[in-house]
Design a protein around this motif. Structure first.
Motif, PDB file in Angstrom:
ATOM      1  N   PRO A 143       0.930  -1.061  -0.163  1.00 22.02           N
ATOM      2  CA  PRO A 143      -0.050  -0.157   0.023  1.00 22.02           C
ATOM      3  C   PRO A 143       1.033   1.118   0.134  1.00 22.02           C
ATOM      4  CG  PRO A 143      -0.571  -1.434   1.854  1.00 22.02           C
ATOM      5  CD  PRO A 143       0.808  -1.991   1.196  1.00 22.02           C
ATOM      6  N   ILE A 144       0.570   2.415  -0.458  1.00 25.08           N
ATOM      7  CA  ILE A 144       1.232   3.683  -0.260  1.00 25.08           C
ATOM      8  C   ILE A 144       0.881   4.060   1.303  1.00 25.08           C
ATOM      9  CG2 ILE A 144       1.722   4.199  -2.831  1.00 25.08           C
ATOM     10  CD1 ILE A 144      -0.897   5.873  -3.000  1.00 25.08           C
ATOM     11  N   TYR A 145       1.777   4.275   2.007  1.00 26.47           N
ATOM     12  CA  TYR A 145       1.352   4.704   3.200  1.00 26.47           C
ATOM     13  C   TYR A 145       1.227   6.277   3.481  1.00 26.47           C
ATOM     14  CZ  TYR A 145       3.501   0.115   3.812  1.00 26.47           C
ATOM     15  OH  TYR A 145       3.906  -1.282   3.436  1.00 26.47           O
ATOM     16  N   TYR A 146       0.090   6.427   4.320  1.00 27.52           N
ATOM     17  CA  TYR A 146      -0.107   7.838   4.633  1.00 27.52           C
ATOM     18  C   TYR A 146       1.061   8.534   5.494  1.00 27.52           C
ATOM     19  CZ  TYR A 146      -4.983   7.039   4.236  1.00 27.52           C
ATOM     20  OH  TYR A 146      -6.320   6.665   3.458  1.00 27.52           O
TER      21      TYR A 146
ATOM     22  N   HIS B 122       5.304   2.386  11.612  1.00 23.54           N
ATOM     23  CA  HIS B 122       5.747   1.343  12.697  1.00 23.54           C
ATOM     24  C   HIS B 122       6.007  -0.092  12.197  1.00 23.54           C
ATOM     25  CE1 HIS B 122       1.722  -0.082  12.539  1.00 23.54           C
ATOM     26  NE2 HIS B 122       1.123   0.991  12.634  1.00 23.54           N
TER      27      HIS B 122
ATOM     28  N   HIS C 128       3.554  -1.412   9.111  1.00 25.90           N
ATOM     29  CA  HIS C 128       3.946  -1.408   7.901  1.00 25.90           C
ATOM     30  C   HIS C 128       5.320  -1.911   7.302  1.00 25.90           C
ATOM     31  CE1 HIS C 128       2.006   2.533   9.850  1.00 25.90           C
ATOM     32  NE2 HIS C 128       1.289   2.246   8.903  1.00 25.90           N
TER      33      HIS C 128
ATOM     34  N   ASP D 102       1.149   8.064   0.196  1.00 27.29           N
ATOM     35  CA  ASP D 102      -0.331   8.450  -0.169  1.00 27.29           C
ATOM     36  C   ASP D 102      -0.519   9.830   0.630  1.00 27.29           C
ATOM     37  OD1 ASP D 102      -3.202   8.801  -0.641  1.00 27.29           O
ATOM     38  OD2 ASP D 102      -3.656   6.717   0.413  1.00 27.29           O
TER      39      ASP D 102
ATOM     40  N   GLY E  17      -2.898  -4.767   4.269  1.00 30.09           N
ATOM     41  CA  GLY E  17      -3.256  -5.234   5.465  1.00 30.09           C
ATOM     42  C   GLY E  17      -4.817  -5.340   5.224  1.00 30.09           C
TER      43      GLY E  17
ATOM     44  N   ASP F 239      -7.407  -4.384   6.844  1.00 36.95           N
ATOM     45  CA  ASP F 239      -8.523  -3.353   6.856  1.00 36.95           C
ATOM     46  C   ASP F 239      -8.651  -2.549   5.553  1.00 36.95           C
ATOM     47  OD1 ASP F 239      -5.708  -2.666   7.166  1.00 36.95           O
ATOM     48  OD2 ASP F 239      -5.991  -0.779   7.973  1.00 36.95           O
ATOM     49  N   ILE F 240      -7.758  -2.625   4.482  1.00 40.19           N
ATOM     50  CA  ILE F 240      -7.929  -1.943   3.323  1.00 40.19           C
ATOM     51  C   ILE F 240      -8.045  -2.982   2.088  1.00 40.19           C
ATOM     52  CG2 ILE F 240      -6.816   0.156   4.063  1.00 40.19           C
ATOM     53  CD1 ILE F 240      -4.390  -0.686   2.464  1.00 40.19           C
TER      54      ILE F 240
ATOM     55  N   TRP G 178      -2.965  -8.157  11.394  1.00 37.31           N
ATOM     56  CA  TRP G 178      -2.504  -7.054  11.875  1.00 37.31           C
ATOM     57  C   TRP G 178      -1.422  -7.480  13.008  1.00 37.31           C
ATOM     58  CZ3 TRP G 178      -7.738  -4.678  13.299  1.00 37.31           C
ATOM     59  CH2 TRP G 178      -8.366  -3.870  12.237  1.00 37.31           C
ATOM     60  N   LEU G 179      -0.469  -6.576  13.286  1.00 39.46           N
ATOM     61  CA  LEU G 179       0.352  -6.769  14.266  1.00 39.46           C
ATOM     62  C   LEU G 179      -0.449  -6.103  15.403  1.00 39.46           C
ATOM     63  CD1 LEU G 179       3.834  -6.160  13.048  1.00 39.46           C
ATOM     64  CD2 LEU G 179       3.113  -8.271  14.173  1.00 39.46           C
TER      65      LEU G 179
ATOM     66  N   LYS H 220      -4.717  -3.447  18.027  1.00 45.53           N
ATOM     67  CA  LYS H 220      -4.090  -2.972  16.534  1.00 45.53           C
ATOM     68  C   LYS H 220      -3.101  -1.957  16.978  1.00 45.53           C
ATOM     69  CE  LYS H 220      -4.399  -1.244  11.863  1.00 45.53           C
ATOM     70  NZ  LYS H 220      -4.957  -0.183  11.157  1.00 45.53           N
ATOM     71  N   MET H 221      -1.886  -2.309  16.363  1.00 43.35           N
ATOM     72  CA  MET H 221      -0.846  -1.340  16.678  1.00 43.35           C
ATOM     73  C   MET H 221      -1.253  -0.057  15.736  1.00 43.35           C
ATOM     74  SD  MET H 221       3.113  -2.125  16.113  1.00 43.35           S
ATOM     75  CE  MET H 221       3.185  -3.499  17.352  1.00 43.35           C
TER      76      MET H 221
HETATM   77  N1  MSP Z   1      -2.871   5.277   2.536  1.00 43.35           N
HETATM   78  C1  MSP Z   1      -3.576   3.924   2.489  1.00 43.35           C
HETATM   79  C2  MSP Z   1      -3.133   2.910   1.567  1.00 43.35           C
HETATM   80  C3  MSP Z   1      -3.505   3.278   0.014  1.00 43.35           C
HETATM   81  S1  MSP Z   1      -3.240   1.886  -0.834  1.00 43.35           S
HETATM   82  C4  MSP Z   1      -3.543   2.500  -2.493  1.00 43.35           C
HETATM   83  C5  MSP Z   1      -3.601   3.624   3.909  1.00 43.35           C
HETATM   84  N2  MSP Z   1      -2.303   3.696   4.545  1.00 43.35           N
HETATM   85  S2  MSP Z   1      -1.965   3.614   6.042  1.00 43.35           S
HETATM   86  O1  MSP Z   1      -0.604   3.989   6.223  1.00 43.35           O
HETATM   87  O2  MSP Z   1      -2.925   3.884   6.993  1.00 43.35           O
HETATM   88  O3  MSP Z   1      -1.959   1.898   6.143  1.00 43.35           O
HETATM   89  C6  MSP Z   1      -0.947   1.144   5.393  1.00 43.35           C
HETATM   90  C7  MSP Z   1      -1.039  -0.085   5.542  1.00 43.35           C
HETATM   91  O4  MSP Z   1      -0.412  -0.544   6.890  1.00 43.35           O
HETATM   92  C8  MSP Z   1      -2.115  -0.943   5.229  1.00 43.35           C
HETATM   93  O5  MSP Z   1      -2.336  -2.100   4.722  1.00 43.35           O
HETATM   94  C9  MSP Z   1      -2.548  -1.467   6.781  1.00 43.35           C
HETATM   95  O6  MSP Z   1      -3.129  -2.521   6.920  1.00 43.35           O
HETATM   96  C10 MSP Z   1      -1.133  -1.417   7.432  1.00 43.35           C
HETATM   97  N3  MSP Z   1      -1.047  -1.547   8.633  1.00 43.35           N
HETATM   98  C11 MSP Z   1      -1.204  -0.413   9.520  1.00 43.35           C
HETATM   99  N4  MSP Z   1      -1.353  -0.831  10.877  1.00 43.35           N
HETATM  100  C12 MSP Z   1      -1.044  -2.021  10.932  1.00 43.35           C
HETATM  101  C13 MSP Z   1      -0.749  -3.061  11.934  1.00 43.35           C
HETATM  102  N5  MSP Z   1      -0.796  -2.700  13.210  1.00 43.35           N
HETATM  103  N6  MSP Z   1      -0.234  -4.315  11.605  1.00 43.35           N
HETATM  104  C14 MSP Z   1      -0.172  -4.699  10.127  1.00 43.35           C
HETATM  105  N7  MSP Z   1      -0.291  -3.751   9.365  1.00 43.35           N
HETATM  106  C15 MSP Z   1      -1.010  -2.749   9.480  1.00 43.35           C
HETATM  107  O7  MSP Z   1      -4.391   2.796   4.403  1.00 43.35           O
END
Ligand code: MSP
Length: 643
Positions: A11-14, A20, A23, A51, A261, A263-264, A292-293, A299-300
């Motif tokens: 995923p592209i992370y926010y 953590h 991710h 993202d 993950g 959730d998405i 999830w971890l 959820k972390m």
């Molecule tokens: N920006 C969106 C993703 C867009 S993809 C087109 C997003 N970003 S996020 O930063 O909130 O999360 C990204 C990823 O990190 C998700 O797949 C989410 O499931 C994962 N995780 C966030 N917390 C997590 C845990 N505690 N454990 C495992 N993965 C988790 O959603």
């Protein structure tokens, strides 16, 4: 024939906060599968990124008093730093604030609009800024976001809508015809039920904030951040210009894998495929939704305040150990309760005691018995060792291909474990005494081959370790390739050279002997008492911190000088044996314990009892004058999770 291609994305992370270990898990999975496929000769494209649009980012930047782009620039730099420390070897890092992405999102939107699948209306409902998701009143959980539990905003504004409902049947058909599209199976079933409940058209533009990509024909509207974000997967391949990467890694590619993950998963298996269908683009082959971890509080996540910083763990244990731990422990689609003790334990058991030790024992013996030089052997091999190597190589690949990293690694450790056991069985020191030099050479060669094969298979995960093994064994990197992944490929003479331990053992605190005060610490939160029974009540999260597994007792012996204690060897997994000291000597004879299936507290801090490290605890029921171990009601494998 051209090489096969493979495309994998995270995923592209926010960039609303630092990343953590949750991710880090996804990105390590992607990096590992990318390295594995490359090793098998595939042409690979591995994409990750950030993202950066949406109301959430706009708000945090405002809180910091900076422009959104200034804020995201700063956080994105921390992402890149983390990935470099974790040895994440991506091919492209996409930022949704880049020009190429704006142009692609606008073009895709326009294409779907032109064909009539986007229309203008008014959106009235609720919006969770934290999840960037729209909800209807009925979807809310007592007025809060059903996903993250936070407060939602009431929204009424003009909006463009995407005709998702029109594609529901086609999507269901696709999911049914492509059993591997949604992985693991449990996620697939959830999504099928979700679609069967009916899909509503999706609001895909907002007018009440600015931080995003405007619609070209109506600039007051900002494109919904998920439409924008999902498009990243094709922006990076230059879909816009129908570029060669797009041709190779999307159009003509049979393996397009999105790792996300759980959730998405809904966004990736419903909204994204429908966008693609509407635009006449083929769908990805697999969306894998991992669990999830968890840590104290569930959820972390930053908002819960229970995150574990990967940089701290890398500093303390090294990137390879963290990579290995995440992939070995994470149970596919299920959640996993993180603890640093489990990390240290995994490093000690697998990497230090098994793998590192096998290398150092083998190198020491070759140095001692053959002054460091070993001639290649071509025959006289033990059949079971050769057969096991072949089996492990095959099953390792089957699991890796299905993204079952934990099982793939367990397979490799079957071979490593066999190597250590082989040394005990053969007792090379006796061969020396008996003057059986030729047999001794064969045994050493077999051990070197086991280490070489294990190292090749571990190399997509343990990326720093391979070179260290090559140096100690004195074998060139050309013999650590996928083509050489078969027993007996090692030719020529080798000259070994002992080096530092691959993975130094982590010393646990000897909890009971050194920290008696730990038990007495005041509880952090006031406890709730049950009015009926008067007992202290715990939350489900507290209970979920405990991990229990089925174990089989292999060996039991008395502990010298302690009447009540027994030292047990308990098998708690296919290749994991733990020493557990239990106070049950008065209740069980040594023999009757053998092969008993018991319930083991699996994530208990190891403690020293009479100088023996006890790595867990057995559950037992204690009556007035008797004690009975908890056992399971029928046949089940060791390591089965008790919950
Ligand atoms: N920006 C969106 C993703 C867009 S993809 C087109 C997003 N970003 S996020 O930063 O909130 O999360 C990204 C990823 O990190 C998700 O797949 C989410 O499931 C994962 N995780 C966030 N917390 C997590 C845990 N505690 N454990 C495992 N993965 C988790 O959603």
């Amino acid at each position: 024939m051209a090489n096969k291609s493979f495309y994998v994305s995270t995923p592209i992370y926010y960039p609303s906060a630092k990343l953590h270990i949750g991710h880090t898990l996804t990105t390590t999975m992607a990096d590992t599968i990318a390295r594995y496929k490359k090793m098998k000769g595939y042409e690979v494209f591995f994409l990750t990124g950030s993202d950066e649009h949406g109301q959430k980012i706009e708000r945090v930047a405002a809180e910091e008093g900076v422009k959104p782009i200034e804020y995201t620039d700063k956080i994105v730099a921390t992402f890149k730093n983390l990935w470099s420390k974790m040895h994440i070897d991506y091919d492209d890092f996409i930022r949704t604030t880049e020009k190429r992405h704006y142009a692609t999102v606008q073009a895709l939107f326009q294409k779907i609009y032109d064909q009539g699948d986007i229309y203008k209306s008014v959106y009235e409902g609720f919006y969770c800024t934290s999840c960037e998701t729209f909800f209807t009143k009925f979807q809310l959980d007592e007025g809060h976001c059903p996903d993250c539990g936070k407060e939602v905003d009431i929204v009424k504004e003009e909006s463009y809508f995407f005709k998702m409902s029109k594609y529901a049947d086609r999507l269901l058909e696709y999911i049914e015809e492509h059993p591997h599209f949604i992985q693991p199976e449990s996620r697939r079933n959830e999504m099928i039920s979700f679609i069967k409940m009916g899909l509503e058209d999706l609001s895909i533009s907002r007018t009440t904030f600015d931080w995003g990509i405007p619609i070209t024909i109506d600039e007051g509207h900002i494109i919904y951040v998920w439409f924008d974000a999902l498009t990243n997967y094709i922006t990076a391949l230059d879909y816009l210009n129908d570029g060669p990467l797009y041709e190779k890694f999307w159009v003509n590619n049979e393996e397009i894998v999105h790792l996300v993950g759980k959730d998405i998963i809904r966004f990736h298996t419903i909204i994204w495929p429908i966008i693609l269908m509407a635009a006449g683009i083929k769908l990805p082959t697999t969306v894998f939704g991992h669990g999830w971890l968890l840590s104290g509080g569930g959820k972390m996540s930053k908002s819960v305040g229970n995150v574990v910083d990967p940089l701290v763990l890398i500093e303390k244990y090294g990137a390879d150990s963290l990579r290995y731990f995440l992939l070995r422990e994470m149970p596919g689609g299920n959640d996993y309760y993180y603890s640093e003790d489990a990390l240290a334990h995994r490093i000690n058991v697998d990497l230090a005691n098994d793998y590192g030790n096998l290398l150092s024992r083998t190198v020491s013996m070759i140095e001692k018995y053959f002054a460091g030089s070993l001639e290649v052997q071509e025959s006289g091999f033990d059949e079971d060792i050769v057969a096991l190597s072949q089996e492990v190589v095959a099953s390792y690949q089957l699991h890796m291909d299905k993204l079952e990293f934990g099982s793939a690694l367990q397979e490799v450790f079957k071979l490593v474990g066999r190597g250590n056991k082989f040394i005990e069985e053969v007792a090379p020191w006796n061969l020396v005494k008996a003057g059986e030099t030729e047999r001794l050479k064969v045994v050493m060669y077999e051990l070197v081959e086991i280490i070489r094969l294990a190292t090749i298979m571990l190399s997509p995960v343990l990326v720093e370790t391979k070179a260290k093994v090559e140096a100690q064994l004195g074998i060139g990197e050309e013999l650590f390739t996928f083509e050489q992944l078969n027993f007996g490929a090692l030719k020529g003479e080798i000259k070994v050279a002992k080096g530092a331990p691959l993975f130094p053992r982590i010393e646990f605190k000897e909890v009971m002997e050194q920290e008696p005060e730990a038990e007495k610490k005041a509880p952090e939160k006031a406890e709730t008492k049950s009015a009926e029974s008067g007992v202290n009540l715990i939350a489900i999260d507290d209970f979920l911190k405990c991990q229990f597994k089925v174990g089989r007792i292999l060996k039991s012996e008395k502990v010298e000088g302690a009447d009540k204690l027994l030292k047990l060897q308990v098998k708690v997994g296919a290749d994991e044996i733990r020493t557990i000291v239990a106070g049950i000597a008065q209740y069980y004879s040594l023999e009757e314990l053998i092969n008993k299936k018991v319930v083991v507290v699996y994530n208990l801090k190891p403690a020293k009892l009479r100088g023996i490290e006890s790595q867990g605890m057995l559950l037992a029921a204690k009556g007035e004058s008797s004690l009975k171990l908890l056992t399971v009601d029928g046949e089940i494998e060791e390591g089965a999770v008790v919950s």
